[in-house]
Design a protein around this motif. Structure first.
Motif, short mmCIF file in Angstrom:
data_model
loop_
_atom_site.label_atom_id
_atom_site.label_comp_id
_atom_site.label_asym_id
_atom_site.label_seq_id
_atom_site.Cartn_x
_atom_site.Cartn_y
_atom_site.Cartn_z
N GLU A 250 0.82 -1.22 0.00
CA GLU A 250 0.00 0.00 0.00
C GLU A 250 0.85 1.26 0.00
N LEU A 251 1.99 1.18 0.68
CA LEU A 251 2.86 2.35 0.79
C LEU A 251 3.73 2.57 -0.44
N GLY B 186 7.18 5.53 -0.29
CA GLY B 186 6.38 5.75 0.91
C GLY B 186 6.95 4.96 2.08
N LEU B 187 7.37 3.75 1.81
CA LEU B 187 7.92 2.90 2.86
C LEU B 187 9.20 3.50 3.44
N HIS C 282 8.39 6.52 5.48
CA HIS C 282 7.75 6.14 6.73
C HIS C 282 8.77 5.60 7.73
N LEU D 77 4.03 -4.39 7.57
CA LEU D 77 4.73 -3.14 7.87
C LEU D 77 5.26 -3.13 9.30
#
Lengths: 349, 349
Positions: free
Chosen positions: B14-15, B19-20, B23, B110
Motif C-alpha cells: 500500500e505504501l 512511501g515505505l 515512513h 509493515l
C-alpha cells in the motif's frame, strides 16, 4: 533459453568465502588515486581530500528485478554496477569505487559466479571504478546482488534534485522507453520458449531495445559533455523508474511546476515500431517504463544555445511556477496532470 | 517462540517503495557533521575534508545468518548495524554513516519492518551514525539485510591488519566464545519448542551468552580507550569468524608467527559453565565460535604498562618470527599449529 548443457560445474563450498573472494577479484586492478586500500582488510580506505564523497546503493533480487532465463550472468553483473554508477553521475559526480555483495544458492556453480564477476569487472574497467569490498554468502534461494557505489564531486559541481527554478528547461539525454520494451520482447520470447523448447528466438529486429534492457550504460559521457559545454544543471536525476516519476521528483523537491511536451520525448525508431507491434502507446512506455538510466536535468534558459545542437540532449519541457502543476502537454495540445506510475516491486498481481 | 498472536498487519504494498522508506526513516536524526545530504537524492553527499574514508559492507541472510524463530527483528536490525560498525572500529576509525538495504517477502507486514528499523535506529542513536541511504525491495522468499558502513580516520591513526612485528603483544578486548554458545542455547530451545509448543524457555542462567548472540555491541569504547591510553595498535581486526581465523589473518598479512596461550584466553564464567553442560571444550569454542565482535590487536611491548591494569583488555599471546609458525600453546605447554575453522556459510551438512 541459451543454457549450455556441457557447462563445467565447480562447487563453491570447496573454496570457502575467503577463497571465493580472492579467486573472483584477482584480476581486478586499482585505477583510482583515491583508493588507498581496497579488498583485504576490515574496511577499505579511501582518500577524497578536498572533494565531497557520494554514496548510493541498490539491491537486485532474482525473480523481482531480473530473470536468469534471459539475463546472462555477465550482463547482470554489468547492469548491477551501471544502476549504481548512474546515481553517482546524476549528482554530477565521478564514480570512483564500488562494493559488491552477493547471496547465492548452491544451484550456482563457481563458473556462474565467475561470469557474474566478469561483467562486474568489465564495468569497472570501462568506467574506471575500483572494486573495494563486498561480502559473499549463501542464500536459501536465488541470487541477490547488493552494490554500493562511491564517487567524488567538488562542492561547486554537485547537483541536487531540488535546484530547478521556474522557466528552467527540462532536458533528457539519449532516448527513452527502450529498456522496458526490450523486457516485454524478452518476456514474450520466454513464453514462446516455454511452449516450444525447440524454438529459436530471433531478436535481430529488437537488438537495440533488448540491449537497452540487458546492457544499459550509465551516462558518464553526458557528465563530461556538460562540463565541456560549461553547463551546470540546476537539478538532476537519473531515469530508473520512468520519466513521469523522475519529473515528479525534480518538480516536488524543487517546489516548481512543469510542462512536459509529448511531441518532444525522444524515442528510438525501434521503440516506435515495437510499440505499434505490441499495440501500446509509446508515450505511456516513455513515461512509465523505467530502467533507461538516462539523465534528466534542468538548465537555465541562458544555457540553451550551448546544448541545442547536441544530438545526445533533447529539451522536452520547462519548469513553471509551482501553482501551475506538473503536466503533460499532449500532441493535441491538451494539458494532463502527470502522475507517477513507476515500477513498485511490492505491487504484484 | 515469542510471537504475539494479536499483532497488527499492514500491507507494505500500500505504501510503495518511496512511501515505505519515508515512513521508516522519518524519526532518524542527522548527527554527524560530515553528512551534507542523507536520504532523498540520487546519492548521499558526505564531506570528510582531510580525513580518510572507511567503507565496509556485510550481508545478512535469513536461514543462513539468522533465524527469526529466536531473533527478534529489533535485535536483528541492531545487530546488522553492529556487524558493520565493528569493521570500522577495527581500522581504528570512527563510524559515521550507514546505508541499509533490505529485501523482504510479502509475509512481513509493515509492523515487522518497523521493528527492524527500530533496532537500526537504536544502533544509529547509540553509536552516533547517520542513516544516509538504502534500498527496499521485495524478495521471493525470506529477509535479507545489506548494510554498508562508512567511517573516518586520520592517516596517522589508521590501523591495518598487516603491521604486526615479532615480539608485539597480542591483545583481545572483552571475552570470547559467548555469542556462539548463546546460539547453541537458542537452537536447543527451538528444538524443545518444536517438540512441545507449550514449553516456556527459561534462559535466565544463559542471559549473558544469549545477549552476546542477540545483541552484540561493537567496541567503539575500546577505540576511545586506546586513544586515551595513547596506544596505537600495530595491527587490528575484529572477531567475527572466531579467534583462530582472525589470528591467522593478522599473522599472515603481517608476515609474522604467533604464540597464543590457551590459559590466557578470556572466558566469561557463563561460557565455562555452559561448555561444561554441553560437554564441549571452551577453548575450541573460543577459537572457532565467532560473532563476538571483540577487537583483536597487536601492540608494541613498550606499550604493555599502559594497558596491563585494564579490565577490558587481555594479553593472550605474542607475535614471533614468521618461521616459528602460528601456534596455540596449550595449558599442558604443548604447541599446536592453529588452523582456521571459522564459519563458512557455503558449507552445509
Amino acid at each position: 533459453m541459451l543454457k549450455d548443457k556441457n557447462e563445467q560445474r565447480t562447487s563453491i563450498s570447496e573454496l570457502g568465502e575467503f577463497g571465493l573472494i580472492k579467486h573472483l577479484t584477482k584480476y581486478f586492478k586499482i585505477q583510482q588515486e583515491s583508493t588507498e586500500k581496497a579488498i583485504g582488510d576490515d574496511a577499505a580506505v579511501l582518500e577524497f581530500s578536498d572533494k565531497q564523497t557520494l554514496v548510493t546503493t541498490d539491491l537486485l533480487v532474482e525473480g523481482v528485478h531480473f530473470d536468469l532465463a534471459y539475463m546472462p550472468l555477465k550482463h547482470l553483473g554489468y547492469k548491477a554496477v551501471m544502476v549504481n554508477l548512474s546515481d553517482v553521475y546524476a549528482m554530477n559526480g565521478t564514480a570512483t569505487q564500488i562494493t559488491v555483495s552477493i547471496a547465492l544458492s548452491n544451484r550456482f556453480p563457481l563458473e556462474a559466479v565467475e561470469e557474474l564477476y566478469a561483467g562486474i569487472q568489465l564495468a569497472c574497467d570501462t568506467y574506471k571504478v575500483d572494486l573495494i569490498g563486498g561480502d559473499t554468502t549463501s542464500s536459501t534461494t536465488g541470487l541477490l546482488i547488493s552494490v554500493t557505489a562511491l564517487g567524488e564531486v567538488t562542492e561547486q559541481d554537485v547537483v541536487y534534485r531540488n535546484g530547478a527554478k521556474p522557466n528552467d528547461l527540462l532536458v533528457v539525454s539519449g532516448d527513452i522507453g527502450g529498456a522496458y520494451l526490450g523486457l516485454q520482447v524478452l518476456e514474450r520470447e520466454k513464453q514462446v520458449f516455454a511452449a516450444n523448447p525447440n524454438s529459436q528466438p530471433d531478436l535481430e529486429q529488437y537488438s537495440y531495445i533488448v540491449e537497452r534492457q540487458l546492457k544499459p550504460e550509465a551516462r558518464k559521457d553526458i557528465i563530461k559533455l556538460l562540463k565541456d559545454l560549461e553547463v551546470k544543471p540546476t537539478s538532476m536525476i537519473d531515469i530508473s523508474d520512468g520519466l513521469s516519476s523522475e519529473i515528479l521528483h525534480l518538480s516536488t523537491q524543487s517546489e516548481v511546476g512543469c510542462n512536459l511536451y509529448e511531441d518532444k520525448i525522444p524515442l528510438d525508431p525501434q521503440v516506435i515500431s515495437t510499440c505499434e507491434e505490441f499495440e501500446i502507446d509509446a508515450t505511456t512506455i516513455a513515461l512509465s517504463g523505467g530502467e533507461d538510466y538516462e539523465l534528466l536535468f534542468t538548465i537555465k534558459q541562458e544555457d540553451f544555445p550551448k546544448i541545442k545542437a547536441n544530438p545526445h540532449l533533447t529539451v522536452i519541457g520547462h519548469m513553471t511556477d509551482e501553482s501551475e502543476g506538473i503536466n503533460l502537454v499532449t500532441r493535441a495540445n491538451q494539458k494532463i496532470e502527470l502522475t507517477a506510475q513507476g515500477w513498485n516491486s511490492f505491487k504484484k498481481d
